[in-house]
Design an enzyme around this catalytic site. Structure first.
Site, mmCIF file in Angstrom:
data_model
loop_
_atom_site.group_PDB
_atom_site.id
_atom_site.type_symbol
_atom_site.label_atom_id
_atom_site.label_comp_id
_atom_site.label_asym_id
_atom_site.label_seq_id
_atom_site.Cartn_x
_atom_site.Cartn_y
_atom_site.Cartn_z
ATOM 1 N N SER A 295 71.175 61.622 89.086
ATOM 2 C CA SER A 295 71.787 61.192 87.819
ATOM 3 C C SER A 295 73.208 60.751 88.129
ATOM 4 O O SER A 295 73.843 61.263 89.071
ATOM 5 C CB SER A 295 71.806 62.351 86.819
ATOM 6 N N TYR B 121 74.490 71.137 85.067
ATOM 7 C CA TYR B 121 73.500 70.136 85.472
ATOM 8 C C TYR B 121 74.094 69.195 86.510
ATOM 9 O O TYR B 121 73.470 68.905 87.546
ATOM 10 C CB TYR B 121 73.047 69.360 84.243
#
Length: 260
Positions: A141, A154
């Site tokens: 990501s 995250y």
């Protein structure tokens, strides 16, 4: 748009019951690949496999468990004789301010975003080394490059996965230069990913620093758009691949502005 042919390729896709994983599996099948699809949810996984056609094999499995990852590999080899490309696509988000992150949150982020990738790499690599060719594709990501509150845990897990991948890429380059370790960096994607995040909250993007906003402000991509870039990267990519055009320049600019 590129539509490189995957005929004679066997590809494993984890997290294939929805979102980018499902879109990638379907595109791979359209391009001629034999696909092994893995996810925990049997019903939606079966639907994706049905759409992929008779060269698809579904395996209900939890990739946060090493034995399940081994079973995915074993079934792929039993069904198709080999694995050419392994795509680690499983991940889970979180939306919680740093001071509220719990031990369980950290454990979940590492288990879902890092261990699942590590297991895939460890299980398939000896097979690829013996064959002398192939690829491991890890879906990361942009947050692994440019952390964003309140998704710090995250982002940290994705950054750890990035480091793991880069170190392994260097390790393999000396002994098995034909094996590729590719990391794909999507930005914002129009999927249900956020609904499965821990402690998800709405955030005020206007309060973020301008340099962070510059990186994350790219257009939201569909799962199919991300999957298209992912599939091309799986077949011929090397190193890091960003799914949005020109985003790498924004990442570089952000990193160069950091103190230290």
């Amino acid at each position: 748009m590129s539509n490189q042919d995957f005929s004679d390729h066997v590809v494993v896709v984890t997290g294939a019951s929805g979102g980018v994983g499902a879109a990638a599996a379907e595109e791979l099948a359209r391009r001629g690949a034999s696909v092994v699809l893995a996810a925990r949810r049997a019903s939606p996984l079966g639907e994706v496999a049905r759409r992929c056609g008779n060269r698809a094999h579904a395996v209900v499995a939890d990739v946060t468990k090493r034995d399940d990852v081994q079973r995915i590999f074993d079934e792929a080899v039993a069904k198709f004789g080999r694995v050419d490309i392994w795509i680690n696509n499983v991940g889970r988000g979180i939306g919680r301010p740093l001071l509220e992150i719990t031990d369980d949150d950290v454990d979940a982020m590492i288990r879902d975003n890092l261990k699942s990738v590590l297991y895939g790499m460890q299980v398939v690599t000896p097979h690829l080394q013996a064959r002398g060719t192939g690829a491991i594709v890890n879906v990361s990501s942009l947050l692994g490059r440019t952390p964003l509150p309140p998704r710090a845990a995250y982002a940290a897990a994705k950054a750890a996965m990035m480091s793991l991948s880069e170190a392994f890429r260097i390790e393999l380059a000396g002994s098995h230069p034909q094996l590729r370790v590719v990391v794909v960096y999507p930005g914002r994607i129009a999927t249900d990913f956020g609904h499965n995040a821990l402690g998800q909250r709405g955030g005020d993007a206007g309060k973020l620093p301008a340099e962070v906003l510059a990186v994350i402000s790219g257009a939201t991509q569909s799962a199919e758009e991300v999957a298209h870039v992912l599939c091309d990267a799986a077949l011929s990519g090397r190193g890091d691949v960003y799914t949005q055009p020109n985003v790498f320049a924004r990442v570089q600019e952000y990193l160069e502005k950091q103190p230290g």
